[in-house]
Scaffold this active site. Structure first.
Site, PDB file in Angstrom:
ATOM      1  N   HIS A  65      45.481  35.469  62.359  1.00 40.77           N
ATOM      2  CA  HIS A  65      46.154  36.069  63.544  1.00 40.77           C
ATOM      3  C   HIS A  65      46.948  34.716  64.216  1.00 40.77           C
ATOM      4  O   HIS A  65      46.602  33.691  64.295  1.00 40.77           O
ATOM      5  CB  HIS A  65      45.431  36.531  64.596  1.00 40.77           C
ATOM      6  N   TYR A 108      49.220  37.887  77.134  1.00 42.73           N
ATOM      7  CA  TYR A 108      48.869  37.527  78.351  1.00 42.73           C
ATOM      8  C   TYR A 108      49.989  38.015  79.525  1.00 42.73           C
ATOM      9  O   TYR A 108      51.283  37.443  79.459  1.00 42.73           O
ATOM     10  CB  TYR A 108      48.921  35.962  78.354  1.00 42.73           C
ATOM     11  N   PRO A 125      36.667  31.582  79.683  1.00 43.18           N
ATOM     12  CA  PRO A 125      37.312  32.162  78.351  1.00 43.18           C
ATOM     13  C   PRO A 125      38.800  32.100  78.204  1.00 43.18           C
ATOM     14  O   PRO A 125      39.265  32.792  77.112  1.00 43.18           O
ATOM     15  CB  PRO A 125      36.560  33.629  78.308  1.00 43.18           C
ATOM     16  N   LYS A 152      37.472  29.114  73.517  1.00 45.16           N
ATOM     17  CA  LYS A 152      37.016  27.772  72.857  1.00 45.16           C
ATOM     18  C   LYS A 152      35.413  27.669  72.508  1.00 45.16           C
ATOM     19  O   LYS A 152      35.018  27.109  72.062  1.00 45.16           O
ATOM     20  CB  LYS A 152      37.397  26.489  73.793  1.00 45.16           C
ATOM     21  N   TYR A 166      46.085  25.399  71.384  1.00 43.36           N
ATOM     22  CA  TYR A 166      45.667  26.636  71.290  1.00 43.36           C
ATOM     23  C   TYR A 166      44.670  26.814  70.284  1.00 43.36           C
ATOM     24  O   TYR A 166      43.553  27.538  70.469  1.00 43.36           O
ATOM     25  CB  TYR A 166      46.883  27.463  71.305  1.00 43.36           C
TER      26      TYR A 166
END
Ligand code: RFL
Length: 403
Positions: A83, A213, A305, A309, A400
């Site tokens: 992804h 997001y 979250p 990570k 990221y």
């Protein structure tokens, strides 16, 4: 096992006693087992619970490399899906970033944490690994010396004592390892970000082909694929809200509003099968060691979250700790163990910094904050920089998907 007469405490021993069978404990257990180091894992929950507890899903490229080079990646190679796109939705519109074309050009592998844990457990048991389920560690004793021991309770509540050379605390934030560290010996850095998310797992396919997001006056909303049939959603909520305060219908309505479904595509709805309110908190212990007790995973540091990570850090730390413990126990010297904490803290603080940045990217300041309008303008400007600046996008991608 031996049973001591007076106290009727069952006694046993291992070179390394590992507390907890999450990603950290099971990676560590497998790697110690592979190196011929005697270890045992003590796990409070049942085997069934450990194999089915849904949590993380996004594994960074480096996590996959760690698992691959240790031959722990068969399942995720077969069933994980690559992804690399995330989409931001705000009052100013939406934009996508394909982070496989930015920064270091890496991708995530989406593989539900419970499947990874289940694979790790199957491999550990298959190699003859020792694990005791429904066995709760109560405390780590005499960790400041060379012969620490773990006080535990077996499934019938009887006291059990495990003698060890080293104890690995992989039992999460509320586990016995953290509790056993005497006050004042280890520094605790803690930040409550004052923001809560209602974390949801829906029996419904992802609604679109990206991590979503959404920033909205009602609060943040997130969308993350888990499998072709299940999706994780997040809704920012009032801190302290009970997880069942909203009906499924209200949740889908709120998700649709915040994700601006009427402007883009409708959400693919289904039953909500798991819900929990998660407070966004950061928590780091320094150093990650007290004498013969070492901490890894959420026991070492808790991370919100917002940047996905936690499980990645757990895997990385477990690999570093396994190599260091093996080196010491084989008599090659204590240097690697002495360097364990500093090495991991470098990764942890970098991840904390990025996660902190993500929190400020995705949330408006609470209205009670006198500066909230100012903070909100900064937030919009931050997103605009991410939309328009290639340098900013490269930095984002590197952090990221990296660790
Ligand atoms: P775990 O997985 O919590 O495992 C600890 C184990 O220890 C056991 N235990 C005990 N055993 C014996 N005696 C005791 N006294 C014990 N006390 C506890 C527990 O039963 C358990 O089996 O810790 P570990 O191994 O450190 O792994 C950490 C990760 O689980 C965690 O960081 C991630 O799930 C965080 N996280 C995510 N991380 C990512 O990297 N990517 C993601 O996409 C992501 N999504 C998430 C997440 C965490 C979430 N929650 C739980 C807030 C999504 C969510 C909703």
């Amino acid at each position: 096992m031996t049973e001591s007469q007076g106290a009727r405490t069952v006694r046993d021993a291992a070179d390394v006693v590992v507390l907890g069978a999450g990603p950290a404990g099971l990676v560590l257990g497998n790697l110690l087992q592979d190196r011929g180091i005697g270890c045992v894992i003590l796990e409070r929950a049942t085997q069934q619970h450990v194999r089915t507890r849904a949590r993380a899903g996004f594994l960074a490229a480096n996590t996959v490399r760690v698992l691959e080079r240790n031959r722990l990646a068969d399942g995720l190679r077969r069933r994980g899906r690559e992804h690399s796109v995330c989409e931001f939705r705000t009052e100013d519109g939406r934009f996508r970033l394909d982070y496989s074309r930015l920064g270091a050009g890496e991708r995530h592998t989406v593989y539900p944490q419970q499947e990874l844990v289940s694979d790790l457990l199957t491999r550990y048991l298959g190699a003859g690994g020792r694990i005791h389920f429904e066995t709760e560690a109560v405390a780590v004793r005499e960790a400041d010396g060379n012969r620490p021991w773990v006080e535990a309770r077996d499934p019938d509540g009887r006291p059990v004592r495990w003698d060890a050379r080293y104890v690995a605390g992989c039992d999460g934030r509320h586990g016995a390892a953290r509790r056993s560290i005497p006050p004042g010996t280890v520094r605790r850095h803690h930040r409550d970000h004052g923001i809560s998310w209602l974390g949801l797992l829906a029996d419904a396919p992802p609604s679109f082909d990206a991590v979503g997001y959404a920033v909205h006056p009602h609060g943040f909303a997130g969308h993350m694929a888990r499998t072709p049939e299940t999706t994780r959603y997040y809704l920012q909520c009032d801190p302290g809200m009970p997880p069942d305060a909203w009906s499924d219908a209200r949740i889908w309505d709120e998700l649709a509003v915040r994700m601006r479904a009427s402007d883009y595509e409708a959400l693919r709805e289904g039953p909500i099968v798991q819900r929990a309110v998660v407070g966004l908190e950061s928590d780091v212990l320094e150093p990650l060691r007290h004498g013969s007790l070492f901490l890894a995973g959420d026991a070492a540091s808790l991370i919100s979250p917002s940047a996905a990570k936690g499980a990645n850090l757990a895997v990385l730390e477990a690999e570093i700790l396994a190599a260091a413990l093996a080196e010491d126990l084989r008599g090659a010297g204590p240097e690697a163990l002495q360097g364990y904490s500093a090495q991991c803290l470098e990764y942890i603080w970098r991840a904390q910094e990025f996660s902190h940045w993500m929190i400020r990217l995705l949330h408006s300041a609470p209205e009670a904050d006198r500066d909230s309008l100012f903070q909100d303008r900064l937030r919009r400007s931050r997103i605009e920089a991410l939309r328009t600046s290639r340098t900013q996008q490269d930095w984002f991608a590197e952090n990221y998907v990296g660790i």
